[in-house]
Design a protein around this motif. Sequence first.
Motif, PDB file in Angstrom:
ATOM      1  N   GLU A 186     -23.126 -36.637  20.647  1.00  0.00           N
ATOM      2  CA  GLU A 186     -22.769 -37.903  21.387  1.00  0.00           C
ATOM      3  C   GLU A 186     -22.689 -39.316  21.174  1.00  0.00           C
ATOM      4  OE1 GLU A 186     -21.517 -37.413  24.779  1.00  0.00           O
ATOM      5  OE2 GLU A 186     -21.804 -34.949  24.697  1.00  0.00           O
ATOM      6  N   ALA A 187     -23.849 -39.811  20.114  1.00  0.00           N
ATOM      7  CA  ALA A 187     -23.872 -41.345  20.124  1.00  0.00           C
ATOM      8  C   ALA A 187     -22.324 -41.376  19.231  1.00  0.00           C
ATOM      9  CB  ALA A 187     -25.184 -41.134  19.222  1.00  0.00           C
ATOM     10  N   GLY A 188     -22.113 -40.627  18.400  1.00  0.00           N
ATOM     11  CA  GLY A 188     -20.737 -41.285  18.124  1.00  0.00           C
ATOM     12  C   GLY A 188     -19.396 -40.726  18.340  1.00  0.00           C
ATOM     13  N   GLN A 189     -19.407 -40.037  19.075  1.00  0.00           N
ATOM     14  CA  GLN A 189     -18.407 -40.461  20.670  1.00  0.00           C
ATOM     15  C   GLN A 189     -18.288 -41.669  21.058  1.00  0.00           C
ATOM     16  OE1 GLN A 189     -16.071 -37.847  19.732  1.00  0.00           O
ATOM     17  NE2 GLN A 189     -16.063 -36.592  21.337  1.00  0.00           N
ATOM     18  N   GLN A 190     -19.506 -41.634  21.899  1.00  0.00           N
ATOM     19  CA  GLN A 190     -19.745 -43.682  22.368  1.00  0.00           C
ATOM     20  C   GLN A 190     -19.364 -44.669  21.530  1.00  0.00           C
ATOM     21  OE1 GLN A 190     -20.306 -43.690  25.898  1.00  0.00           O
ATOM     22  NE2 GLN A 190     -19.832 -41.276  26.080  1.00  0.00           N
ATOM     23  N   SER A 191     -20.141 -44.672  20.090  1.00  0.00           N
ATOM     24  CA  SER A 191     -19.038 -46.040  19.119  1.00  0.00           C
ATOM     25  C   SER A 191     -18.084 -45.471  19.287  1.00  0.00           C
ATOM     26  CB  SER A 191     -20.378 -44.716  18.067  1.00  0.00           C
ATOM     27  OG  SER A 191     -19.740 -44.382  17.305  1.00  0.00           O
ATOM     28  N   ALA A 192     -16.995 -44.796  19.167  1.00  0.00           N
ATOM     29  CA  ALA A 192     -15.901 -45.264  19.230  1.00  0.00           C
ATOM     30  C   ALA A 192     -15.233 -45.573  20.044  1.00  0.00           C
ATOM     31  CB  ALA A 192     -15.214 -43.617  19.048  1.00  0.00           C
ATOM     32  N   LYS A 193     -15.367 -45.598  21.191  1.00  0.00           N
ATOM     33  CA  LYS A 193     -15.385 -46.199  22.330  1.00  0.00           C
ATOM     34  C   LYS A 193     -15.461 -47.176  22.464  1.00  0.00           C
ATOM     35  CE  LYS A 193     -15.628 -41.254  24.665  1.00  0.00           C
ATOM     36  NZ  LYS A 193     -16.094 -40.538  26.501  1.00  0.00           N
ATOM     37  N   ASP A 194     -16.445 -48.005  22.237  1.00  0.00           N
ATOM     38  CA  ASP A 194     -16.488 -49.374  21.933  1.00  0.00           C
ATOM     39  C   ASP A 194     -15.934 -50.276  21.216  1.00  0.00           C
ATOM     40  OD1 ASP A 194     -17.885 -51.781  22.517  1.00  0.00           O
ATOM     41  OD2 ASP A 194     -19.000 -51.161  23.097  1.00  0.00           O
ATOM     42  N   PRO A 195     -15.302 -50.780  21.297  1.00  0.00           N
ATOM     43  CA  PRO A 195     -14.769 -52.029  20.364  1.00  0.00           C
ATOM     44  C   PRO A 195     -15.334 -52.381  19.208  1.00  0.00           C
ATOM     45  CG  PRO A 195     -13.136 -51.653  21.850  1.00  0.00           C
ATOM     46  CD  PRO A 195     -14.692 -51.229  21.926  1.00  0.00           C
ATOM     47  N   ARG A 196     -16.663 -53.234  19.679  1.00  0.00           N
ATOM     48  CA  ARG A 196     -17.527 -53.920  19.173  1.00  0.00           C
ATOM     49  C   ARG A 196     -18.165 -53.296  17.985  1.00  0.00           C
ATOM     50  NH1 ARG A 196     -23.270 -54.529  21.214  1.00  0.00           N
ATOM     51  NH2 ARG A 196     -23.724 -52.645  22.559  1.00  0.00           N
ATOM     52  N   TYR A 197     -18.673 -51.770  18.546  1.00  0.00           N
ATOM     53  CA  TYR A 197     -19.035 -51.167  17.196  1.00  0.00           C
ATOM     54  C   TYR A 197     -18.307 -50.490  15.794  1.00  0.00           C
ATOM     55  CZ  TYR A 197     -21.999 -50.173  20.207  1.00  0.00           C
ATOM     56  OH  TYR A 197     -23.504 -49.927  21.555  1.00  0.00           O
ATOM     57  N   THR A 198     -16.918 -51.211  15.945  1.00  0.00           N
ATOM     58  CA  THR A 198     -16.137 -50.541  15.107  1.00  0.00           C
ATOM     59  C   THR A 198     -15.800 -52.241  14.324  1.00  0.00           C
ATOM     60  OG1 THR A 198     -14.917 -49.291  15.831  1.00  0.00           O
ATOM     61  CG2 THR A 198     -13.371 -50.652  14.484  1.00  0.00           C
ATOM     62  N   VAL A 199     -15.628 -53.194  14.589  1.00  0.00           N
ATOM     63  CA  VAL A 199     -15.704 -54.844  14.575  1.00  0.00           C
ATOM     64  C   VAL A 199     -17.037 -55.368  13.558  1.00  0.00           C
ATOM     65  CG1 VAL A 199     -15.250 -57.207  14.781  1.00  0.00           C
ATOM     66  CG2 VAL A 199     -13.310 -55.214  16.283  1.00  0.00           C
ATOM     67  N   VAL A 200     -17.518 -55.011  14.116  1.00  0.00           N
ATOM     68  CA  VAL A 200     -18.830 -56.046  14.038  1.00  0.00           C
ATOM     69  C   VAL A 200     -19.051 -55.575  12.246  1.00  0.00           C
ATOM     70  CG1 VAL A 200     -21.702 -55.988  14.101  1.00  0.00           C
ATOM     71  CG2 VAL A 200     -20.037 -56.197  15.994  1.00  0.00           C
ATOM     72  N   PRO A 201     -19.105 -54.123  12.468  1.00  0.00           N
ATOM     73  CA  PRO A 201     -19.629 -54.066  11.336  1.00  0.00           C
ATOM     74  C   PRO A 201     -19.029 -54.004  10.254  1.00  0.00           C
ATOM     75  CG  PRO A 201     -20.211 -52.236  11.971  1.00  0.00           C
ATOM     76  CD  PRO A 201     -18.980 -52.562  13.812  1.00  0.00           C
ATOM     77  N   GLN A 202     -17.304 -54.460  10.197  1.00  0.00           N
ATOM     78  CA  GLN A 202     -16.452 -54.824   9.367  1.00  0.00           C
ATOM     79  C   GLN A 202     -16.646 -56.177   9.004  1.00  0.00           C
ATOM     80  OE1 GLN A 202     -12.649 -54.183  11.696  1.00  0.00           O
ATOM     81  NE2 GLN A 202     -12.450 -51.927  10.521  1.00  0.00           N
ATOM     82  N   ARG A 203     -16.833 -56.850  10.245  1.00  0.00           N
ATOM     83  CA  ARG A 203     -17.232 -58.157  10.148  1.00  0.00           C
ATOM     84  C   ARG A 203     -18.350 -58.967   9.011  1.00  0.00           C
ATOM     85  NH1 ARG A 203     -16.777 -61.748  15.887  1.00  0.00           N
ATOM     86  NH2 ARG A 203     -14.217 -60.646  15.984  1.00  0.00           N
ATOM     87  N   GLU A 204     -19.758 -57.641   9.050  1.00  0.00           N
ATOM     88  CA  GLU A 204     -20.467 -57.998   8.652  1.00  0.00           C
ATOM     89  C   GLU A 204     -20.103 -57.588   6.737  1.00  0.00           C
ATOM     90  OE1 GLU A 204     -23.541 -55.383  10.397  1.00  0.00           O
ATOM     91  OE2 GLU A 204     -24.092 -56.762  11.973  1.00  0.00           O
ATOM     92  N   ARG A 205     -19.609 -56.756   7.127  1.00  0.00           N
ATOM     93  CA  ARG A 205     -18.740 -56.592   5.231  1.00  0.00           C
ATOM     94  C   ARG A 205     -18.261 -57.477   4.103  1.00  0.00           C
ATOM     95  NH1 ARG A 205     -19.433 -50.985   8.276  1.00  0.00           N
ATOM     96  NH2 ARG A 205     -16.484 -51.403   7.888  1.00  0.00           N
ATOM     97  N   LEU A 206     -17.760 -58.162   5.629  1.00  0.00           N
ATOM     98  CA  LEU A 206     -16.394 -58.517   5.095  1.00  0.00           C
ATOM     99  C   LEU A 206     -18.000 -59.449   4.001  1.00  0.00           C
ATOM    100  CD1 LEU A 206     -13.721 -59.041   7.781  1.00  0.00           C
ATOM    101  CD2 LEU A 206     -13.289 -58.838   4.645  1.00  0.00           C
TER     102      LEU A 206
END
Length: 316
Positions: free
Chosen positions: A284-304
């Motif tokens: 369920e946590a994974g499903q919720q993380s996919a629905k919120d853009p910040r859980y995709t954007v923030v880790p990408q910015r941190e990796r950059l």
Amino acid sequence: MVPPAEFTSYYGRPIVKPSPWEIDIPAYMFAGGLAAGSSLLAAGADLTGRDALRRSGRLAALAGLSFSVVALVHDLGRPARFLNMLRVAKLTSPMSVGTWILSAYGPFAGVAAAAEVAVVLPARWHRGPVRLLTALGRPAGLVAAVTAPPVAAYTAVLLADTATPSWHEAYRELPFVFTASAAAAAGGLGMVTVPAAQAGPARRLALGGAIVEQLAEVRMERSMGITAEPLHHGHAGRLMRAARVLTVGGALGSLVAGRSRVVAVVSGVALVAGSACTRVGVFEAGQQSAKDPRYTVVPQRERLERGERVRYEGPS
């Protein structure tokens, strides 16, 4: 002052599409892990002369495996799709590798369980095929035990190999969480179904699995960064809190379960339920993380910011 950034996406749609999987998949993961842990416990019981624990483990493995396959086929839609996955073997695909692992484990777990049924048949039937089946019980059980750990672990790799943020960021520790959770559940089931005199290995497996699961989960959440937040909020948060209470409570109960049958049963049920809550909570946590853009954007910015490559750049 620049206001905090709002994470949005085009037309309000998620950046990462949530998985189409439903409750069948976490049920499949839980039952498969329980089967794997039970096979491992049964093999140890067989080698140490604990007949009741061996019998319980083998039959539990068959029951868990059967439920797991039914849940997987229900998610796939029809049995032919499972069989079609056996037409190829792709080492870079966790689904393909997992299908072959499950196919290798299943027949041996089934033969070991069938041998337990053969043992209780009338003595006049112990000849020919029945006698052969009884003799194959130990070899089949040992092979099932060898292939059991990958069965318990590969479902975590299957989740982590997706783009779903909370699953992908947990790739380092999630296999340890799932494997330890499976051990705790198998040990708990052994505590429920086996008399205290033979359930010592089950109690030790349950306690060890519960401790490793909790330690691995703490480390996993620390390594996940912001993507660990869904594990603490909403439906997933409630499930993970329940899993922690049930697992820790069951582990503490296992310390005194050898003296009380009631405590053994209650603690065992708690451990099994805690393992189930862990699988569904992570799902369920994974499903919720996919629905919120910040859980995709923030880790990408941190990796950059760390200078890491966030996508493959082909040769120029």
